[in-house]
Design a protein around this motif. Structure first.
Motif, short mmCIF file in Angstrom:
data_model
loop_
_atom_site.label_atom_id
_atom_site.label_comp_id
_atom_site.label_asym_id
_atom_site.label_seq_id
_atom_site.Cartn_x
_atom_site.Cartn_y
_atom_site.Cartn_z
N THR A 178 36.58 34.59 36.83
CA THR A 178 37.02 35.89 36.31
C THR A 178 37.18 35.83 34.79
O THR A 178 36.77 36.75 34.07
CB THR A 178 38.36 36.31 36.96
OG1 THR A 178 38.18 36.32 38.36
CG2 THR A 178 38.80 37.68 36.51
N MET A 216 42.92 25.62 49.02
CA MET A 216 43.08 27.05 48.72
C MET A 216 43.49 27.26 47.26
O MET A 216 42.95 28.11 46.58
CB MET A 216 44.12 27.63 49.67
CG MET A 216 44.08 29.13 49.76
SD MET A 216 42.51 29.72 50.40
CE MET A 216 42.40 31.28 49.55
N THR A 221 26.74 39.93 34.53
CA THR A 221 27.30 40.14 33.19
C THR A 221 26.48 39.36 32.16
O THR A 221 26.12 39.89 31.10
CB THR A 221 28.78 39.67 33.15
OG1 THR A 221 29.47 40.26 34.23
CG2 THR A 221 29.45 40.06 31.85
N ILE A 273 33.84 35.95 33.15
CA ILE A 273 33.27 37.32 33.18
C ILE A 273 33.86 38.11 32.00
O ILE A 273 33.15 38.78 31.26
CB ILE A 273 33.60 38.05 34.51
CG1 ILE A 273 32.91 37.37 35.69
CG2 ILE A 273 33.18 39.52 34.44
CD1 ILE A 273 33.27 37.96 37.06
N ASP A 306 28.81 38.64 40.02
CA ASP A 306 29.24 39.51 38.93
C ASP A 306 29.10 38.80 37.59
O ASP A 306 28.71 39.41 36.59
CB ASP A 306 30.71 39.96 39.13
CG ASP A 306 30.86 40.88 40.32
OD1 ASP A 306 29.85 41.50 40.71
OD2 ASP A 306 31.97 40.98 40.86
N THR A 322 35.64 36.83 50.13
CA THR A 322 35.07 35.55 50.59
C THR A 322 35.62 35.20 51.97
O THR A 322 34.87 34.79 52.87
CB THR A 322 35.39 34.42 49.58
OG1 THR A 322 34.99 34.86 48.29
CG2 THR A 322 34.67 33.15 49.92
N TYR A 364 41.41 41.74 40.59
CA TYR A 364 39.98 41.57 40.88
C TYR A 364 39.72 40.15 41.43
O TYR A 364 38.98 39.98 42.40
CB TYR A 364 39.16 41.83 39.61
CG TYR A 364 37.76 41.28 39.66
CD1 TYR A 364 36.78 41.90 40.43
CD2 TYR A 364 37.41 40.13 38.97
CE1 TYR A 364 35.49 41.38 40.50
CE2 TYR A 364 36.14 39.60 39.03
CZ TYR A 364 35.18 40.23 39.79
OH TYR A 364 33.91 39.70 39.87
N THR A 365 40.38 39.15 40.82
CA THR A 365 40.24 37.76 41.30
C THR A 365 40.71 37.67 42.76
O THR A 365 40.03 37.07 43.60
CB THR A 365 41.09 36.80 40.43
OG1 THR A 365 40.78 37.03 39.08
CG2 THR A 365 40.84 35.35 40.77
N GLU A 425 30.96 27.06 47.16
CA GLU A 425 31.42 28.31 47.78
C GLU A 425 30.73 29.50 47.12
O GLU A 425 30.58 29.53 45.90
CB GLU A 425 32.94 28.47 47.59
CG GLU A 425 33.76 27.46 48.35
CD GLU A 425 33.69 27.67 49.85
OE1 GLU A 425 33.69 28.82 50.28
OE2 GLU A 425 33.62 26.65 50.57
N GLN A 426 30.33 30.46 47.92
CA GLN A 426 29.75 31.68 47.37
C GLN A 426 30.85 32.73 47.27
O GLN A 426 31.70 32.83 48.15
CB GLN A 426 28.64 32.21 48.29
CG GLN A 426 27.38 31.37 48.25
CD GLN A 426 26.75 31.29 46.87
OE1 GLN A 426 26.32 32.27 46.30
NE2 GLN A 426 26.73 30.09 46.29
N SER A 427 30.85 33.46 46.18
CA SER A 427 31.83 34.54 46.05
C SER A 427 31.20 35.69 45.27
O SER A 427 30.29 35.47 44.47
CB SER A 427 33.09 34.03 45.35
OG SER A 427 32.87 33.97 43.97
N PRO A 428 31.68 36.93 45.51
CA PRO A 428 31.10 38.06 44.78
C PRO A 428 31.27 37.91 43.27
O PRO A 428 30.45 38.39 42.49
CB PRO A 428 31.88 39.27 45.29
CG PRO A 428 32.80 38.81 46.34
CD PRO A 428 32.76 37.33 46.42
N ALA A 429 32.35 37.21 42.85
CA ALA A 429 32.60 37.04 41.42
C ALA A 429 31.47 36.26 40.73
O ALA A 429 31.15 36.53 39.57
CB ALA A 429 33.93 36.33 41.22
N SER A 467 38.26 30.65 41.15
CA SER A 467 38.12 32.12 41.08
C SER A 467 38.67 32.64 39.76
O SER A 467 38.06 33.51 39.13
CB SER A 467 38.87 32.79 42.23
OG SER A 467 38.41 32.32 43.45
N LYS A 468 39.82 32.10 39.36
CA LYS A 468 40.44 32.54 38.10
C LYS A 468 39.54 32.19 36.90
O LYS A 468 39.39 32.99 35.98
CB LYS A 468 41.81 31.87 37.92
CG LYS A 468 42.90 32.60 38.67
CD LYS A 468 44.24 31.95 38.43
CE LYS A 468 45.30 32.60 39.30
NZ LYS A 468 46.54 31.87 39.33
N ASN A 496 41.36 29.01 44.34
CA ASN A 496 41.96 30.07 43.55
C ASN A 496 41.78 29.80 42.05
O ASN A 496 41.53 30.71 41.27
CB ASN A 496 43.45 30.18 43.91
CG ASN A 496 43.99 31.53 43.58
OD1 ASN A 496 43.22 32.49 43.44
ND2 ASN A 496 45.28 31.62 43.42
#
Lengths: 133, 149
Positions: free
Chosen positions: A12, A1, A106, A15, A102, B137, B129-130, A95-99, A8-9, A5
């Motif tokens: 972001t 996890m 961009t 982006i 995005d 997900t 947002y993150t 892993e698929q993520s909306p970010a 993900s950071k 994370n």
């Protein structure tokens, strides 16, 4: 996890940096290490250098199996990867993520000069209103 | 002898009523879980799709934060509404994650007073947002899981 994370950071951050023009992505043909031995299609492949690492983001169209209809169908996903100097994938995010989507949007906007196009159109509108007055 | 029999019957009756109470509590919890699971199957896919769309819109609006932060704040407020609607339908882990997100959206200033959305900084908004992306997900995985419930 915690690992997810961190990714993900990072996405972001990419982006944000891309939208601020602090990193520039190049389009290129996907390297052989990704395309060899597969029927998948790669319509878009972007690469940049971030903190001395080759980072890639690409679209992958692949065939998946639907057990309900017992048929293969074409679908799409976005992949995020780290490449070495020879463009070999050393790590790939599964892993698929909306970010991710995005980030791809961009990059595409920047690559297509979408911002400049909008600015130009708005400038034209300004010229027209000036001309009318 | 009769007294002993009466006493035994009384003991059995007491134990049975305690067991009955425990079973009733267990069934109550199970019924609550089934109710949640039913609600999840009915509403989770649509709300998750809406939340994913809102999350993408947040990223678009965040890019123009320096020009105006209001559009991004409006989208964050929409995400908050969707999450609050979703919260009671979720298992504990996901509910906890949403509570954390909502807490970060409105950090507590003085004991009970919560800070306004307008006080958010650009860095905090990107961080939210993150977090929202991670929640989406998890919810998408939950939608897949709920097909097997």
């Amino acid at each position: 996890m915690i690992y997810d994370n961190k990714i993900s950071k990072l996405i972001t951050k990419l982006i944000r940096l891309t939208s601020e023009d602090k990193i520039i992505w190049d389009t290129m043909d996907p390297p052989n290490s990704i395309t060899k031995g597969t029927n998948d299609i790669f319509p878009l492949f972007f690469k940049t250098i971030y903190k001395a690492k080759n980072v890639a983001l690409y679209q992958q169209r692949y065939q998946d199996f639907n057990p309900d209809t017992e048929q293969f169908y074409w679908t799409e996903r976005v992949r995020f990867a780290i490449l070495d100097e020879m463009n070999i994938v050393v790590w790939e995010n599964h892993e698929q993520s909306p970010a991710l989507l995005d980030l791809l949007n961009t990059i595409r906007e920047k690559a297509a000069g979408f911002d400049d196009l909008l600015d130009d159109l708005l400038d034209d509108e300004g010229d027209i209103s000036l001309f009318k007055s | 002898m009769i007294n002993l029999l009466q006493q035994s019957l009384l003991d059995i009756a007491s134990i049975s009523s305690i067991l009955g109470l425990l079973i009733s509590i267990f069934i109550l919890f199970k019924a609550r879980e089934i109710h949640k699971s039913f609600l999840r199957r009915a509403r989770l896919p649509a709300i998750t799709r809406e939340l994913a769309k809102t999350t993408s819109e947040i990223s678009t609006k965040l890019k123009s934060w320096s020009k105006s932060k209001q559009p991004a704040l409006d989208k964050l407020a929409k995400a908050k509404g969707l999450l609050e609607n979703l919260k009671p339908k979720l298992p504990n882990d996901e509910e906890k994650q949403i509570n954390n997100f909502l807490k970060n959206l409105h950090p507590t200033k003085f004991l009970f007073i919560k800070a306004s959305l307008n006080k958010l900084t650009e860095d905090t908004a990107w961080s939210l947002y993150t977090d929202l992306g991670t929640i989406v997900t998890r919810l998408e995985e939950l939608v897949k899981d709920s097909k097997w419930d």
